[in-house]
Design a protein around this motif. Structure first.
Motif, PDB file in Angstrom:
ATOM      1  N   ASN A   1      24.044  23.392 -30.933  1.00  0.00           N
ATOM      2  CA  ASN A   1      25.264  23.952 -31.501  1.00  0.00           C
ATOM      3  C   ASN A   1      25.997  22.835 -32.225  1.00  0.00           C
ATOM      4  N   MET A   2      25.918  22.819 -33.533  1.00  0.00           N
ATOM      5  CA  MET A   2      26.555  21.770 -34.320  1.00  0.00           C
ATOM      6  C   MET A   2      27.925  22.199 -34.833  1.00  0.00           C
ATOM      7  N   ASP A   3      28.376  23.408 -34.452  1.00  0.00           N
ATOM      8  CA  ASP A   3      29.692  23.905 -34.813  1.00  0.00           C
ATOM      9  C   ASP A   3      30.728  23.316 -33.840  1.00  0.00           C
ATOM     10  N   ASP A   4      31.983  23.383 -34.212  1.00  0.00           N
ATOM     11  CA  ASP A   4      33.049  22.921 -33.319  1.00  0.00           C
ATOM     12  C   ASP A   4      33.327  23.914 -32.196  1.00  0.00           C
ATOM     13  N   ASN A   5      32.967  25.171 -32.381  1.00  0.00           N
ATOM     14  CA  ASN A   5      33.259  26.234 -31.424  1.00  0.00           C
ATOM     15  C   ASN A   5      32.051  26.532 -30.551  1.00  0.00           C
ATOM     16  N   PRO A   6      32.275  27.028 -29.323  1.00  0.00           N
ATOM     17  CA  PRO A   6      31.141  27.430 -28.472  1.00  0.00           C
ATOM     18  C   PRO A   6      30.458  28.669 -29.041  1.00  0.00           C
ATOM     19  N   HIS A   7      29.164  28.784 -28.796  1.00  0.00           N
ATOM     20  CA  HIS A   7      28.383  29.943 -29.238  1.00  0.00           C
ATOM     21  C   HIS A   7      27.426  30.352 -28.130  1.00  0.00           C
ATOM     22  N   ASP A   8      27.223  31.673 -28.008  1.00  0.00           N
ATOM     23  CA  ASP A   8      26.240  32.210 -27.067  1.00  0.00           C
ATOM     24  C   ASP A   8      24.872  32.228 -27.725  1.00  0.00           C
ATOM     25  N   PHE A   9      23.858  31.797 -26.979  1.00  0.00           N
ATOM     26  CA  PHE A   9      22.478  31.806 -27.445  1.00  0.00           C
ATOM     27  C   PHE A   9      21.659  32.714 -26.540  1.00  0.00           C
ATOM     28  N   ALA A  10      20.777  33.498 -27.124  1.00  0.00           N
ATOM     29  CA  ALA A  10      19.858  34.324 -26.340  1.00  0.00           C
ATOM     30  C   ALA A  10      18.820  33.425 -25.683  1.00  0.00           C
ATOM     31  N   VAL A  11      18.464  33.758 -24.455  1.00  0.00           N
ATOM     32  CA  VAL A  11      17.452  33.011 -23.707  1.00  0.00           C
ATOM     33  C   VAL A  11      16.252  33.926 -23.520  1.00  0.00           C
ATOM     34  N   PRO A  12      15.057  33.483 -23.929  1.00  0.00           N
ATOM     35  CA  PRO A  12      13.869  34.332 -23.786  1.00  0.00           C
ATOM     36  C   PRO A  12      13.599  34.691 -22.327  1.00  0.00           C
ATOM     37  N   VAL A  13      13.074  35.886 -22.127  1.00  0.00           N
ATOM     38  CA  VAL A  13      12.716  36.344 -20.788  1.00  0.00           C
ATOM     39  C   VAL A  13      11.316  35.836 -20.460  1.00  0.00           C
ATOM     40  N   LEU A  14      11.157  35.266 -19.275  1.00  0.00           N
ATOM     41  CA  LEU A  14       9.852  34.811 -18.808  1.00  0.00           C
ATOM     42  C   LEU A  14       9.405  35.720 -17.675  1.00  0.00           C
ATOM     43  N   GLU A  15       8.162  36.141 -17.689  1.00  0.00           N
ATOM     44  CA  GLU A  15       7.674  37.060 -16.661  1.00  0.00           C
ATOM     45  C   GLU A  15       7.327  36.364 -15.348  1.00  0.00           C
ATOM     46  N   ASP A  16       6.645  35.244 -15.415  1.00  0.00           N
ATOM     47  CA  ASP A  16       6.123  34.606 -14.203  1.00  0.00           C
ATOM     48  C   ASP A  16       6.846  33.330 -13.805  1.00  0.00           C
ATOM     49  N   ARG A  17       7.783  32.895 -14.604  1.00  0.00           N
ATOM     50  CA  ARG A  17       8.444  31.622 -14.356  1.00  0.00           C
ATOM     51  C   ARG A  17       9.937  31.797 -14.519  1.00  0.00           C
ATOM     52  N   GLY A  18      10.695  30.772 -14.175  1.00  0.00           N
ATOM     53  CA  GLY A  18      12.134  30.805 -14.348  1.00  0.00           C
ATOM     54  C   GLY A  18      12.604  29.646 -15.216  1.00  0.00           C
ATOM     55  N   TRP A  19      13.825  29.757 -15.713  1.00  0.00           N
ATOM     56  CA  TRP A  19      14.421  28.690 -16.506  1.00  0.00           C
ATOM     57  C   TRP A  19      15.258  27.782 -15.623  1.00  0.00           C
ATOM     58  N   PHE A  20      15.245  26.507 -15.958  1.00  0.00           N
ATOM     59  CA  PHE A  20      16.040  25.499 -15.269  1.00  0.00           C
ATOM     60  C   PHE A  20      16.734  24.645 -16.325  1.00  0.00           C
ATOM     61  N   VAL A  21      17.997  24.290 -16.081  1.00  0.00           N
ATOM     62  CA  VAL A  21      18.760  23.488 -17.038  1.00  0.00           C
ATOM     63  C   VAL A  21      18.383  22.025 -16.849  1.00  0.00           C
ATOM     64  N   PHE A  22      17.703  21.496 -17.842  1.00  0.00           N
ATOM     65  CA  PHE A  22      17.321  20.084 -17.837  1.00  0.00           C
ATOM     66  C   PHE A  22      18.448  19.225 -18.407  1.00  0.00           C
ATOM     67  N   ALA A  23      19.085  19.701 -19.497  1.00  0.00           N
ATOM     68  CA  ALA A  23      20.147  18.913 -20.127  1.00  0.00           C
ATOM     69  C   ALA A  23      21.209  19.832 -20.720  1.00  0.00           C
ATOM     70  N   ASP A  24      22.459  19.419 -20.586  1.00  0.00           N
ATOM     71  CA  ASP A  24      23.598  20.074 -21.233  1.00  0.00           C
ATOM     72  C   ASP A  24      24.564  18.953 -21.577  1.00  0.00           C
ATOM     73  N   THR A  25      24.589  18.553 -22.845  1.00  0.00           N
ATOM     74  CA  THR A  25      25.344  17.363 -23.245  1.00  0.00           C
ATOM     75  C   THR A  25      26.858  17.537 -23.164  1.00  0.00           C
ATOM     76  N   ASP A  26      27.333  18.749 -22.875  1.00  0.00           N
ATOM     77  CA  ASP A  26      28.771  18.957 -22.695  1.00  0.00           C
ATOM     78  C   ASP A  26      29.226  18.572 -21.288  1.00  0.00           C
ATOM     79  N   ARG A  27      28.314  18.485 -20.356  1.00  0.00           N
ATOM     80  CA  ARG A  27      28.671  18.155 -18.972  1.00  0.00           C
ATOM     81  C   ARG A  27      28.917  16.647 -18.855  1.00  0.00           C
ATOM     82  N   PRO A  28      29.765  16.239 -17.921  1.00  0.00           N
ATOM     83  CA  PRO A  28      30.029  14.803 -17.749  1.00  0.00           C
ATOM     84  C   PRO A  28      28.809  14.087 -17.169  1.00  0.00           C
TER      85      PRO A  28
END
Length: 76
Positions: free
Chosen positions: A15-42
Protein backbone atom coordinates in the motif's frame (compact mmCIF):
# COMPACT_ATOMS: atom_id res chain seq x y z
CA UNK A 1 5.39 -24.10 10.39
CA UNK A 2 7.99 -24.65 7.71
CA UNK A 3 8.59 -21.24 6.09
CA UNK A 4 11.44 -22.54 3.97
CA UNK A 5 9.13 -25.02 2.27
CA UNK A 6 9.24 -24.35 -1.50
CA UNK A 7 5.53 -25.29 -1.61
CA UNK A 8 4.56 -22.37 0.68
CA UNK A 9 2.44 -19.65 -0.88
CA UNK A 10 3.20 -15.97 -0.31
CA UNK A 11 0.68 -13.15 -0.57
CA UNK A 12 2.35 -9.73 -0.64
CA UNK A 13 0.25 -6.58 -0.21
CA UNK A 14 1.82 -3.19 -0.95
CA UNK A 15 0.00 0.00 0.00
CA UNK A 16 1.89 3.04 -1.25
CA UNK A 17 -1.05 5.40 -0.59
CA UNK A 18 -1.23 7.55 2.54
CA UNK A 19 -4.58 5.99 3.51
CA UNK A 20 -5.30 2.42 4.68
CA UNK A 21 -6.80 0.03 2.12
CA UNK A 22 -8.47 -3.37 2.39
CA UNK A 23 -6.93 -6.15 0.30
CA UNK A 24 -8.61 -9.43 -0.62
CA UNK A 25 -6.83 -12.52 0.70
CA UNK A 26 -7.01 -15.68 -1.43
CA UNK A 27 -8.79 -18.67 0.08
CA UNK A 28 -6.62 -21.73 0.67
CA UNK A 29 -8.26 -25.15 0.91
CA UNK A 30 -5.64 -27.20 2.75
CA UNK A 31 -3.49 -24.58 4.43
CA UNK A 32 -3.82 -21.39 6.44
CA UNK A 33 -2.34 -17.91 6.22
CA UNK A 34 0.12 -16.56 8.76
CA UNK A 35 1.34 -12.95 9.06
CA UNK A 36 5.07 -12.96 8.43
CA UNK A 37 5.50 -9.18 8.16
CA UNK A 38 3.44 -6.02 8.67
CA UNK A 39 5.64 -2.93 8.44
CA UNK A 40 3.05 -0.77 10.24
CA UNK A 41 3.57 -2.67 13.50
CA UNK A 42 6.26 -1.49 15.94
CA UNK A 43 9.59 -3.29 15.97
CA UNK A 44 10.17 -6.12 16.82
CA UNK A 45 6.52 -7.04 16.01
CA UNK A 46 6.86 -5.93 12.36
CA UNK A 47 8.65 -9.11 11.20
CA UNK A 48 7.92 -12.38 12.96
CA UNK A 49 10.64 -14.70 14.15
CA UNK A 50 10.39 -18.25 12.75
CA UNK A 51 7.58 -20.07 14.51
CA UNK A 52 6.07 -16.87 15.97
CA UNK A 53 3.91 -15.85 12.98
CA UNK A 54 0.33 -14.81 13.79
CA UNK A 55 -2.46 -16.84 12.19
CA UNK A 56 -4.82 -14.89 9.91
CA UNK A 57 -8.31 -16.20 9.17
CA UNK A 58 -10.05 -13.31 7.42
CA UNK A 59 -11.05 -12.71 3.82
CA UNK A 60 -9.62 -9.17 3.75
CA UNK A 61 -6.59 -7.54 5.39
CA UNK A 62 -6.41 -3.80 6.05
CA UNK A 63 -2.96 -2.52 5.13
CA UNK A 64 -2.03 0.82 6.67
CA UNK A 65 -0.77 3.66 4.52
CA UNK A 66 2.80 3.35 3.26
CA UNK A 67 3.01 -0.24 4.55
CA UNK A 68 3.74 -3.75 3.33
CA UNK A 69 2.18 -6.96 4.61
CA UNK A 70 3.43 -10.45 3.75
CA UNK A 71 1.32 -13.52 4.45
CA UNK A 72 2.81 -17.01 4.17
CA UNK A 73 0.87 -20.25 3.95
CA UNK A 74 1.48 -23.24 6.17
CA UNK A 75 -0.32 -26.27 7.53
CA UNK A 76 -2.43 -25.45 10.57
Amino acid sequence: QDWFNPEADLHVMLNMDDNPHDFAVPVLEDRGWFVFADTDRPSPEDIAAPGEERPFDGERYTVSGRSIVILASADR
